[in-house]
Structure formats: C-alpha cells, structure tokens
Design a protein around this motif. Sequence first.
Motif, PDB file in Angstrom:
ATOM      1  N   ALA A 112      11.698  48.224  33.406  1.00 45.53           N
ATOM      2  CA  ALA A 112      11.474  47.411  34.689  1.00 45.53           C
ATOM      3  C   ALA A 112      11.859  48.207  35.825  1.00 45.53           C
ATOM      4  N   TRP A 113      11.739  47.878  37.109  1.00 49.24           N
ATOM      5  CA  TRP A 113      12.311  48.632  38.205  1.00 49.24           C
ATOM      6  C   TRP A 113      13.748  48.493  38.421  1.00 49.24           C
ATOM      7  N   LEU A 114      14.306  47.332  38.290  1.00 52.43           N
ATOM      8  CA  LEU A 114      15.657  47.197  38.506  1.00 52.43           C
ATOM      9  C   LEU A 114      16.105  46.441  37.341  1.00 52.43           C
ATOM     10  N   VAL A 115      17.467  46.843  37.320  1.00 46.00           N
ATOM     11  CA  VAL A 115      18.321  46.008  36.180  1.00 46.00           C
ATOM     12  C   VAL A 115      19.769  45.703  36.806  1.00 46.00           C
ATOM     13  N   LEU A 116      20.231  44.436  36.447  1.00 47.32           N
ATOM     14  CA  LEU A 116      21.772  44.287  37.006  1.00 47.32           C
ATOM     15  C   LEU A 116      22.462  44.579  35.688  1.00 47.32           C
ATOM     16  N   GLN A 117      23.731  45.328  36.262  1.00 46.81           N
ATOM     17  CA  GLN A 117      24.642  45.902  35.381  1.00 46.81           C
ATOM     18  C   GLN A 117      25.965  45.461  35.613  1.00 46.81           C
ATOM     19  N   ALA A 118      26.864  45.406  34.701  1.00 50.21           N
ATOM     20  CA  ALA A 118      28.144  44.931  34.823  1.00 50.21           C
ATOM     21  C   ALA A 118      29.088  45.401  33.667  1.00 50.21           C
ATOM     22  N   ARG A 119      30.365  45.875  33.978  1.00 54.75           N
ATOM     23  CA  ARG A 119      31.129  46.615  33.241  1.00 54.75           C
ATOM     24  C   ARG A 119      31.611  45.621  31.983  1.00 54.75           C
ATOM     25  N   ARG A 120      31.580  44.141  32.252  1.00 59.20           N
ATOM     26  CA  ARG A 120      31.844  43.183  31.385  1.00 59.20           C
ATOM     27  C   ARG A 120      31.159  41.878  31.671  1.00 59.20           C
ATOM     28  N   GLN A 171      38.112  37.077  31.578  1.00 55.94           N
ATOM     29  CA  GLN A 171      39.222  36.146  31.751  1.00 55.94           C
ATOM     30  C   GLN A 171      39.297  35.640  33.259  1.00 55.94           C
ATOM     31  N   THR A 172      39.969  34.542  33.444  1.00 54.14           N
ATOM     32  CA  THR A 172      40.300  34.210  34.757  1.00 54.14           C
ATOM     33  C   THR A 172      41.148  35.183  35.505  1.00 54.14           C
ATOM     34  N   GLY A 173      40.922  35.523  36.653  1.00 56.01           N
ATOM     35  CA  GLY A 173      41.558  36.332  37.286  1.00 56.01           C
ATOM     36  C   GLY A 173      41.373  37.992  37.283  1.00 56.01           C
ATOM     37  N   ASP A 174      40.312  38.198  36.407  1.00 54.13           N
ATOM     38  CA  ASP A 174      40.090  39.504  35.978  1.00 54.13           C
ATOM     39  C   ASP A 174      38.901  39.827  37.221  1.00 54.13           C
ATOM     40  N   ILE A 179      33.779  41.149  42.585  1.00 54.80           N
ATOM     41  CA  ILE A 179      34.603  40.069  42.787  1.00 54.80           C
ATOM     42  C   ILE A 179      35.920  40.235  42.254  1.00 54.80           C
ATOM     43  N   PRO A 180      36.903  40.216  43.134  1.00 50.97           N
ATOM     44  CA  PRO A 180      38.312  40.722  42.765  1.00 50.97           C
ATOM     45  C   PRO A 180      38.957  40.098  41.905  1.00 50.97           C
ATOM     46  N   ALA A 181      38.897  38.698  41.944  1.00 48.07           N
ATOM     47  CA  ALA A 181      39.522  37.739  40.842  1.00 48.07           C
ATOM     48  C   ALA A 181      38.584  36.709  40.408  1.00 48.07           C
ATOM     49  N   ALA A 182      38.127  36.586  39.219  1.00 48.68           N
ATOM     50  CA  ALA A 182      37.198  35.721  38.791  1.00 48.68           C
ATOM     51  C   ALA A 182      37.749  34.303  38.489  1.00 48.68           C
ATOM     52  N   THR A 183      36.941  33.260  38.873  1.00 51.19           N
ATOM     53  CA  THR A 183      37.368  31.700  38.672  1.00 51.19           C
ATOM     54  C   THR A 183      36.304  31.105  38.106  1.00 51.19           C
ATOM     55  N   VAL A 243      26.907  35.608  33.275  1.00 47.56           N
ATOM     56  CA  VAL A 243      28.581  35.871  33.151  1.00 47.56           C
ATOM     57  C   VAL A 243      29.311  34.661  32.951  1.00 47.56           C
ATOM     58  N   ILE A 244      30.143  35.028  32.074  1.00 48.07           N
ATOM     59  CA  ILE A 244      31.075  33.780  31.310  1.00 48.07           C
ATOM     60  C   ILE A 244      32.538  34.071  31.813  1.00 48.07           C
ATOM     61  N   VAL A 245      32.998  33.059  32.494  1.00 50.27           N
ATOM     62  CA  VAL A 245      34.579  33.521  32.884  1.00 50.27           C
ATOM     63  C   VAL A 245      35.339  32.309  31.951  1.00 50.27           C
ATOM     64  N   LEU A 246      36.179  32.833  31.187  1.00 51.18           N
ATOM     65  CA  LEU A 246      37.055  32.172  30.322  1.00 51.18           C
ATOM     66  C   LEU A 246      38.554  31.576  30.985  1.00 51.18           C
ATOM     67  N   GLY A 247      38.738  30.402  30.865  1.00 49.05           N
ATOM     68  CA  GLY A 247      40.017  29.903  31.343  1.00 49.05           C
ATOM     69  C   GLY A 247      41.083  30.188  30.706  1.00 49.05           C
ATOM     70  N   VAL A 248      42.159  30.415  31.612  1.00 52.35           N
ATOM     71  CA  VAL A 248      43.623  30.647  30.830  1.00 52.35           C
ATOM     72  C   VAL A 248      44.303  29.675  30.418  1.00 52.35           C
ATOM     73  N   ALA A 249      44.822  29.600  29.029  1.00 50.61           N
ATOM     74  CA  ALA A 249      45.369  28.508  28.357  1.00 50.61           C
ATOM     75  C   ALA A 249      46.537  28.072  29.448  1.00 50.61           C
ATOM     76  N   THR A 250      46.953  26.560  29.041  1.00 51.01           N
ATOM     77  CA  THR A 250      48.141  26.095  29.871  1.00 51.01           C
ATOM     78  C   THR A 250      49.245  26.303  29.154  1.00 51.01           C
ATOM     79  N   PRO A 251      50.251  26.862  29.739  1.00 51.28           N
ATOM     80  CA  PRO A 251      51.555  27.378  29.075  1.00 51.28           C
ATOM     81  C   PRO A 251      52.315  26.291  28.599  1.00 51.28           C
TER      82      PRO A 251
END
Length: 253
Positions: A107-115, A119-122, A159-163, A189-197
């Motif tokens: 293709a001419w363009l591709v969307l790339q990401a490190r991950r 996790q939430t906050g990453d 995106i500084p901190a994922a939600t 893109v999948i953002v996993l939630g943080v388990a409740t303490p």
Amino acid sequence: MWRLLPPTALLLLASAGTRAEGLPKAELSLSPEWDRLLEQDPVTLTCRGNRVEEDSFARWWHNGTLLPCQASSLSIAAARVNDSGEYRCRTNRSALSDPLRLQVVAAWLVLQARRWVVQTGDPIVMRCHSWKNLTVYRVQFFQNGRGKKFSRHNSEFHIPAATSEHNGSYFCRGMIQDRRNESSEAVQVIVLGVATPPAPPGKLAIVSLLPGLLFVLDTGLYLSVRRDLRRALKKGRSDTTTRSKSPEDKQEQ
C-alpha cells in the motif's frame, strides 16, 4: 524467500528443540520496532538468549518452517508480502521464543504502533508511514471513523495515558508528495483495564453484613407500617359506625 533445509537437518534441530525444554525462553525483538511494514521496508529481527556468548548464534522459524540463517540477527533488506507471518527463534541454551508476528502490506500508507494492546495509563504512539518514506502532508488520524488529529507535517499521534475511551479502530490519511490522497488500513487498538484492588478486611466485613442489616431494617419498617395501618383502619371503622347512627338511636341510648 530463504532456501529450506533438508529433512535430516530438520530432524536434528527438532531433537535439539526437545533438549531445550525447561530452559528460559529466548527473547525476540524488532528494529525498527514496528510490526506492520510496507513493501521494501527494511527490518531486523534479533534473538537473544540468557548468556552473552550465545548472542552470535540462533535458529529461526518462519510460519513453522526452519530457516537456514543461524546468526543472532535475521535481516530483511526489502520486505515483501511473503515475509508476513509468525517468527520464532532460540539459542543453544534457551527455549523457543514467544511468537512475533510481522505484517507486510502492499500500500501507499500504513498505520504503525509500538503496541496494539496496552494497559490503562500506558502511552500509545502511532505513526502514519508512507511507502519508501515519501513525504506526507496534511496527515489525519481517525478513531472509529471520527477525526482525532490533523497536522500539516507531523505524521505521529501520541496519547500520553490510555483509557477505555481510546479503544477502537484507527487509520490515517495523508497527501503523498502533494499528489496522492491515500488512506491506510484500519487497525484495532485494545486498552486493557486495571484490576480493582482488594478491599481491606474491615470494609469486607461491613460489606458482607450490609445485606443482612438492610433486611432487618426493611422487615422492621414493614411491620411498623403494617401495625399503624391496622390501627388506622380500626379507627376509621369506629368513626364510621358512630357517624352512621341516627339521632333517634342516640336518644335511646
């Protein structure tokens, strides 16, 4: 593609893989770190064991097929669509690595990401990459079909901190050398939630007793209302009987 090894070599290497059971897994990495590429992009895969002396030797598999390369790095100078798939490696003193998937897109363009799964906050870092690194102008990033960022020259989206709001399908669009208006394929893109303490023991005790307390209060309230209602009904009947008597009846009494 690489030339395959003869069946005898495959048997020997398979037996060596059996002996590697119980050893730590080899680590497989990419340089550049993007796992989605365009045709003719260069990429180097590196296999590392748990000992420094092993860094010069490794065995490689692509989609389950053993490759002739035995160096610790597997370099692809100009990627092709056929290079897509699952890669694994190991050294003499390490077990088979976890799989690493490459996707090479024509293709001419591709969307790339490190991950793609975070996790939430990453942080999330995405890049709109063009074929042969041609200049891209008026870059737009979209999430679930809605525009998220526009820039005349910057082809990265941070995106500084994922939600949970950042879950979704992303793609990018841009003008290549002011002549072609192109869009990339959409990627999830999948953002996993943080388990409740866990709650402290005291709070757990209160929470466990709460349903019983509510039941007692509800029962007491119900009985009280029922008792007051009966009294009101009796009083109402008594008043009605008194009012229904005629004046003659009252005189006779």
